[in-house]
Design a protein around this motif. Structure first.
Motif, PDB file in Angstrom:
ATOM      1  N   ILE A  63     -65.914  -8.078 -41.118  1.00 18.61           N
ATOM      2  CA  ILE A  63     -66.016  -8.903 -42.320  1.00 18.61           C
ATOM      3  C   ILE A  63     -66.123  -8.002 -43.543  1.00 18.61           C
ATOM      4  O   ILE A  63     -65.565  -8.286 -44.599  1.00 18.61           O
ATOM      5  CB  ILE A  63     -67.219  -9.860 -42.215  1.00 18.61           C
ATOM      6  N   LEU A  64     -66.825  -6.900 -43.393  1.00 13.71           N
ATOM      7  CA  LEU A  64     -66.915  -5.894 -44.447  1.00 13.71           C
ATOM      8  C   LEU A  64     -65.813  -4.857 -44.237  1.00 13.71           C
ATOM      9  O   LEU A  64     -65.299  -4.709 -43.127  1.00 13.71           O
ATOM     10  CB  LEU A  64     -68.284  -5.225 -44.401  1.00 13.71           C
ATOM     11  N   PRO A  65     -65.462  -4.116 -45.274  1.00 16.63           N
ATOM     12  CA  PRO A  65     -64.449  -3.070 -45.098  1.00 16.63           C
ATOM     13  C   PRO A  65     -64.880  -2.069 -44.023  1.00 16.63           C
ATOM     14  O   PRO A  65     -66.057  -1.723 -43.918  1.00 16.63           O
ATOM     15  CB  PRO A  65     -64.373  -2.400 -46.463  1.00 16.63           C
ATOM     16  N   SER A  66     -63.938  -1.647 -43.253  1.00 16.33           N
ATOM     17  CA  SER A  66     -64.230  -0.755 -42.137  1.00 16.33           C
ATOM     18  C   SER A  66     -64.619   0.636 -42.643  1.00 16.33           C
ATOM     19  O   SER A  66     -64.009   1.175 -43.562  1.00 16.33           O
ATOM     20  CB  SER A  66     -63.020  -0.656 -41.225  1.00 16.33           C
ATOM     21  N   VAL A  67     -65.627   1.180 -42.033  1.00 11.24           N
ATOM     22  CA  VAL A  67     -66.052   2.556 -42.294  1.00 11.24           C
ATOM     23  C   VAL A  67     -66.028   3.288 -40.959  1.00 11.24           C
ATOM     24  O   VAL A  67     -65.876   2.679 -39.902  1.00 11.24           O
ATOM     25  CB  VAL A  67     -67.462   2.614 -42.939  1.00 11.24           C
ATOM     26  N   SER A  68     -66.203   4.578 -41.010  1.00 16.87           N
ATOM     27  CA  SER A  68     -66.167   5.361 -39.773  1.00 16.87           C
ATOM     28  C   SER A  68     -67.339   4.977 -38.870  1.00 16.87           C
ATOM     29  O   SER A  68     -68.367   4.474 -39.325  1.00 16.87           O
ATOM     30  CB  SER A  68     -66.215   6.856 -40.092  1.00 16.87           C
ATOM     31  N   TRP A  69     -67.196   5.235 -37.597  1.00 17.64           N
ATOM     32  CA  TRP A  69     -68.250   4.877 -36.661  1.00 17.64           C
ATOM     33  C   TRP A  69     -69.510   5.697 -36.910  1.00 17.64           C
ATOM     34  O   TRP A  69     -70.612   5.237 -36.652  1.00 17.64           O
ATOM     35  CB  TRP A  69     -67.774   5.017 -35.218  1.00 17.64           C
ATOM     36  N   GLU A  70     -69.337   6.918 -37.445  1.00 19.93           N
ATOM     37  CA  GLU A  70     -70.504   7.740 -37.738  1.00 19.93           C
ATOM     38  C   GLU A  70     -71.345   7.126 -38.851  1.00 19.93           C
ATOM     39  O   GLU A  70     -72.571   7.087 -38.775  1.00 19.93           O
ATOM     40  CB  GLU A  70     -70.095   9.160 -38.138  1.00 19.93           C
ATOM     41  N   ALA A  71     -70.671   6.635 -39.877  1.00 21.41           N
ATOM     42  CA  ALA A  71     -71.402   6.006 -40.981  1.00 21.41           C
ATOM     43  C   ALA A  71     -72.097   4.745 -40.505  1.00 21.41           C
ATOM     44  O   ALA A  71     -73.237   4.476 -40.897  1.00 21.41           O
ATOM     45  CB  ALA A  71     -70.445   5.686 -42.128  1.00 21.41           C
ATOM     46  N   ARG A  72     -71.435   3.959 -39.657  1.00 21.98           N
ATOM     47  CA  ARG A  72     -72.076   2.755 -39.128  1.00 21.98           C
ATOM     48  C   ARG A  72     -73.267   3.108 -38.261  1.00 21.98           C
ATOM     49  O   ARG A  72     -74.331   2.503 -38.364  1.00 21.98           O
ATOM     50  CB  ARG A  72     -71.075   1.940 -38.307  1.00 21.98           C
ATOM     51  N   PHE A  73     -73.092   4.098 -37.389  1.00 24.64           N
ATOM     52  CA  PHE A  73     -74.153   4.471 -36.461  1.00 24.64           C
ATOM     53  C   PHE A  73     -75.356   5.051 -37.194  1.00 24.64           C
ATOM     54  O   PHE A  73     -76.483   4.574 -37.029  1.00 24.64           O
ATOM     55  CB  PHE A  73     -73.610   5.478 -35.445  1.00 24.64           C
ATOM     56  N   TYR A  74     -75.125   6.066 -38.016  1.00 26.89           N
ATOM     57  CA  TYR A  74     -76.238   6.717 -38.697  1.00 26.89           C
ATOM     58  C   TYR A  74     -76.842   5.840 -39.787  1.00 26.89           C
ATOM     59  O   TYR A  74     -78.058   5.827 -39.982  1.00 26.89           O
ATOM     60  CB  TYR A  74     -75.801   8.065 -39.273  1.00 26.89           C
ATOM     61  N   GLY A  75     -76.021   5.099 -40.496  1.00 24.59           N
ATOM     62  CA  GLY A  75     -76.543   4.203 -41.527  1.00 24.59           C
ATOM     63  C   GLY A  75     -77.376   3.078 -40.942  1.00 24.59           C
ATOM     64  O   GLY A  75     -78.457   2.755 -41.438  1.00 24.59           O
ATOM     65  N   GLY A  76     -76.876   2.455 -39.879  1.00 26.84           N
ATOM     66  CA  GLY A  76     -77.628   1.382 -39.229  1.00 26.84           C
ATOM     67  C   GLY A  76     -78.927   1.877 -38.634  1.00 26.84           C
ATOM     68  O   GLY A  76     -79.972   1.232 -38.749  1.00 26.84           O
ATOM     69  N   ASN A  77     -78.874   3.051 -37.983  1.00 25.07           N
ATOM     70  CA  ASN A  77     -80.101   3.605 -37.403  1.00 25.07           C
ATOM     71  C   ASN A  77     -81.095   4.030 -38.472  1.00 25.07           C
ATOM     72  O   ASN A  77     -82.301   3.892 -38.286  1.00 25.07           O
ATOM     73  CB  ASN A  77     -79.774   4.781 -36.490  1.00 25.07           C
ATOM     74  N   ALA A  78     -80.612   4.555 -39.586  1.00 23.29           N
ATOM     75  CA  ALA A  78     -81.520   4.947 -40.667  1.00 23.29           C
ATOM     76  C   ALA A  78     -82.227   3.716 -41.246  1.00 23.29           C
ATOM     77  O   ALA A  78     -83.441   3.747 -41.491  1.00 23.29           O
ATOM     78  CB  ALA A  78     -80.751   5.680 -41.764  1.00 23.29           C
ATOM     79  N   LEU A  79     -81.487   2.628 -41.453  1.00 21.76           N
ATOM     80  CA  LEU A  79     -82.118   1.400 -41.943  1.00 21.76           C
ATOM     81  C   LEU A  79     -83.125   0.861 -40.934  1.00 21.76           C
ATOM     82  O   LEU A  79     -84.229   0.445 -41.296  1.00 21.76           O
ATOM     83  CB  LEU A  79     -81.055   0.330 -42.216  1.00 21.76           C
ATOM     84  N   LEU A  80     -82.733   0.841 -39.667  1.00 23.26           N
ATOM     85  CA  LEU A  80     -83.610   0.304 -38.629  1.00 23.26           C
ATOM     86  C   LEU A  80     -84.879   1.132 -38.475  1.00 23.26           C
ATOM     87  O   LEU A  80     -85.992   0.590 -38.460  1.00 23.26           O
ATOM     88  CB  LEU A  80     -82.853   0.251 -37.304  1.00 23.26           C
ATOM     89  N   LEU A  81     -84.740   2.443 -38.396  1.00 22.12           N
ATOM     90  CA  LEU A  81     -85.924   3.293 -38.231  1.00 22.12           C
ATOM     91  C   LEU A  81     -86.782   3.326 -39.493  1.00 22.12           C
ATOM     92  O   LEU A  81     -88.012   3.376 -39.409  1.00 22.12           O
ATOM     93  CB  LEU A  81     -85.502   4.704 -37.826  1.00 22.12           C
ATOM     94  N   GLY A  82     -86.149   3.288 -40.664  1.00 22.57           N
ATOM     95  CA  GLY A  82     -86.923   3.204 -41.903  1.00 22.57           C
ATOM     96  C   GLY A  82     -87.714   1.912 -41.977  1.00 22.57           C
ATOM     97  O   GLY A  82     -88.882   1.895 -42.385  1.00 22.57           O
TER      98      GLY A  82
END
Length: 107
Positions: A63-82
């Motif tokens: 639904i959102l513009p596609s980004v690399s899997w690294e950005a999705r993985f690290y960004g999602g984990n950073a939000l979740l752990l934060g």
């Protein structure tokens, strides 16, 4: 697999709603009320966790513009752990008391 991600998105929306209610009113779910010492930190933590869940679900369904899997993985984990860190801080930090309320009334 899509139903798991859809359930994840639903939980993200629910967490965002609960975090918003906690920030605006100070209300915390009854099951967590006894443990939460700082409702504002608790609300911010729940908002971050909900944003992580919803963002990862929206990226999966493209639904959102596609980004690399690294950005999705690290960004999602950073939000979740934060969010989890802020949530834990809302539970373990002592209550803030003003100087006026800490002292017993005197003559």
């Amino acid at each position: 697999m899509a139903w798991v991600v859809a359930a994840n998105a639903l939980l993200g929306v629910l967490a965002i709603a609960l975090g918003t209610v906690t920030l605006r009113t100070g209300w915390v779910l009854p099951t967590a009320r006894r443990h939460v010492t700082r409702p504002r930190l608790h609300g911010v933590g729940v908002l971050l966790i909900g944003a992580s869940l919803l963002l990862q679900s929206l990226l999966y369904f493209e639904i959102l513009p596609s980004v690399s899997w690294e950005a999705r993985f690290y960004g999602g984990n950073a939000l979740l752990l934060g969010g989890m860190l802020v949530l834990v801080l809302g539970h373990v930090l002592p209550l803030r008391r003003s100087e006026r309320h800490a002292l017993p009334p005197g003559p």
